[in-house]
Design a protein around this motif. Structure first.
Motif, short mmCIF file in Angstrom:
data_model
loop_
_atom_site.label_atom_id
_atom_site.label_comp_id
_atom_site.label_asym_id
_atom_site.label_seq_id
_atom_site.Cartn_x
_atom_site.Cartn_y
_atom_site.Cartn_z
N LEU A 169 17.33 47.46 33.42
CA LEU A 169 17.54 48.30 34.60
C LEU A 169 18.30 47.56 35.69
O LEU A 169 19.04 48.16 36.47
CB LEU A 169 16.19 48.78 35.14
CG LEU A 169 15.36 49.66 34.20
CD1 LEU A 169 14.01 49.98 34.84
CD2 LEU A 169 16.10 50.94 33.87
N VAL A 170 18.12 46.25 35.76
CA VAL A 170 18.80 45.47 36.80
C VAL A 170 20.30 45.41 36.54
O VAL A 170 21.09 45.21 37.46
CB VAL A 170 18.18 44.06 36.86
CG1 VAL A 170 18.78 43.24 38.00
CG2 VAL A 170 16.67 44.15 37.04
N LYS A 171 20.71 45.61 35.29
CA LYS A 171 22.13 45.56 34.97
C LYS A 171 22.86 46.84 35.36
O LYS A 171 24.09 46.88 35.29
CB LYS A 171 22.30 45.31 33.47
CG LYS A 171 21.67 44.01 32.99
CD LYS A 171 21.84 43.84 31.50
CE LYS A 171 21.18 42.56 31.00
NZ LYS A 171 21.32 42.39 29.53
N ASN A 172 22.13 47.88 35.76
CA ASN A 172 22.76 49.14 36.16
C ASN A 172 23.26 49.02 37.59
O ASN A 172 22.50 48.69 38.51
CB ASN A 172 21.74 50.27 36.05
CG ASN A 172 22.39 51.63 36.16
OD1 ASN A 172 23.47 51.78 36.71
ND2 ASN A 172 21.73 52.64 35.61
N PRO A 173 24.55 49.29 37.88
CA PRO A 173 25.06 49.16 39.26
C PRO A 173 24.37 50.10 40.24
O PRO A 173 24.16 49.73 41.41
CB PRO A 173 26.55 49.50 39.11
CG PRO A 173 26.86 49.28 37.68
CD PRO A 173 25.62 49.60 36.93
N MET A 174 24.02 51.31 39.81
CA MET A 174 23.36 52.24 40.73
C MET A 174 21.98 51.73 41.13
O MET A 174 21.57 51.88 42.29
CB MET A 174 23.25 53.62 40.06
CG MET A 174 24.58 54.23 39.66
SD MET A 174 25.70 54.39 41.07
CE MET A 174 24.80 55.57 42.06
N ILE A 175 21.28 51.13 40.18
CA ILE A 175 19.97 50.56 40.51
C ILE A 175 20.14 49.40 41.48
O ILE A 175 19.34 49.23 42.42
CB ILE A 175 19.25 50.12 39.23
CG1 ILE A 175 19.04 51.32 38.29
CG2 ILE A 175 17.93 49.46 39.54
CD1 ILE A 175 18.14 52.39 38.86
N LEU A 176 21.17 48.60 41.30
CA LEU A 176 21.41 47.48 42.21
C LEU A 176 21.72 47.96 43.63
O LEU A 176 21.23 47.40 44.62
CB LEU A 176 22.56 46.61 41.68
CG LEU A 176 22.28 45.84 40.38
CD1 LEU A 176 23.54 45.10 39.95
CD2 LEU A 176 21.14 44.86 40.59
N LEU A 177 22.54 49.02 43.74
CA LEU A 177 22.84 49.57 45.07
C LEU A 177 21.59 50.12 45.74
O LEU A 177 21.39 49.95 46.95
CB LEU A 177 23.91 50.66 44.95
CG LEU A 177 25.32 50.20 44.59
CD1 LEU A 177 26.24 51.40 44.41
CD2 LEU A 177 25.87 49.28 45.67
N ALA A 178 20.75 50.79 44.96
CA ALA A 178 19.51 51.32 45.54
C ALA A 178 18.59 50.20 46.00
O ALA A 178 17.96 50.29 47.07
CB ALA A 178 18.81 52.21 44.51
N LEU A 179 18.52 49.12 45.23
CA LEU A 179 17.68 48.00 45.64
C LEU A 179 18.21 47.33 46.90
O LEU A 179 17.43 46.94 47.79
CB LEU A 179 17.59 46.98 44.49
CG LEU A 179 16.84 47.44 43.23
CD1 LEU A 179 16.90 46.35 42.16
CD2 LEU A 179 15.39 47.77 43.56
N VAL A 180 19.53 47.21 47.01
CA VAL A 180 20.11 46.61 48.23
C VAL A 180 19.85 47.50 49.44
O VAL A 180 19.52 47.02 50.54
CB VAL A 180 21.61 46.37 48.02
CG1 VAL A 180 22.28 45.94 49.33
CG2 VAL A 180 21.84 45.31 46.96
#
Length: 247
Positions: A169-180
């Motif tokens: 899941l961490v490799k997904n860019p959308m998940i990374l943007l949401a976490l940021v």
């Protein structure tokens, strides 16, 4: 004691058979194959020779086959060169549907004795020998030769299905943007609370003077009337392009 002329070929054949060596290939247990007795019944070993072009067509591509025994070995009995009175060199292969074994080079003398066994490498010159498995000079009195083969790998015909991993899941860019975004949402108030009063006042002053913040504040408050110079009518795109004045 008398011998008939018809018995001479039989005597010569028995003498030749007595001189010829037998080659036994054993499969030792390993991590990939703890029990060699579970090999399929179709597993077999072959000795293939490629005579020179000067020999006739009948002696070309000589092939000897040895089936798998109950003791997980392959036995080649009465090795004889394909051409009489000439030594021969064979390629030893173990053919299995599930496992890959290392190939070997086997040299046989003109009288049928095994002269040497070496590891060989596919795609390399025939004279490029690997580790030595047997040498007739060191074991001149031995008639039967036993060599252990080496298991290289297990064949894989099916692709392993990838299992679910939370790290994917961490490799997904959308998940990374949401976490940021969540980090800024919960982290900025904490930073503002820990900021000293002077720096906080300066930060608020710059925030109020910023055209982006002012335009967003006026848009949230419903605009600043119909006048062209109010913050509600601020042209952000024109200001960034340098064609419109600031708020």
């Amino acid at each position: 004691m008398h011998f008939s002329i018809t018995s001479i070929p039989s005597i010569l054949l028995l003498a030749t058979t007595a001189i010829c060596s037998s080659l036994t290939i054993t499969i030792p247990p390993s991590n990939l194959l703890p029990n060699p007795n579970v090999l399929p019944a179709g597993t077999h070993a072959t000795l293939t020779s490629l005579p020179s072009s000067s020999q006739d067509q009948a002696t070309r591509n000589a092939l000897l086959t040895a089936p798998l025994t109950r003791s997980a070995t392959f036995v080649f009995r009465n090795l004889q060169p394909s051409t009489p009175a000439q030594p021969a060199s064979y390629l030893l292969d173990i053919r299995s549907a599930e496992y890959v074994f290392a190939p070997y080079r086997v040299d046989v003398a003109a009288d049928g004795k095994v002269m040497g066994v070496w590891e060989t490498f596919r795609g390399n010159p025939w004279d490029n020998r690997g580790a030595e498995k047997f040498n007739a000079v060191d074991a001149a009195a031995r008639k039967d030769v036993t060599v252990e083969t080496k298991l290289l790998a297990k064949r894989g015909f099916y692709e392993q299905r990838s299992s679910f991993s939370p790290l994917s899941l961490v490799k997904n860019p959308m998940i990374l943007l949401a976490l940021v975004a969540l980090g800024f949402m919960f982290g900025m108030p904490k930073l503002m609370e820990n900021m000293d009063p002077e720096m906080r006042a300066e930060f608020e002053k710059h925030s109020r003077s910023s055209p982006i913040t002012g335009g967003a504040r006026s848009a949230m408050s419903g605009g600043g009337g119909g006048g062209g110079g109010g913050p509600g009518n601020f042209d952000l795109a024109g200001w960034m392009a340098g064609t419109a004045p600031g708020p």
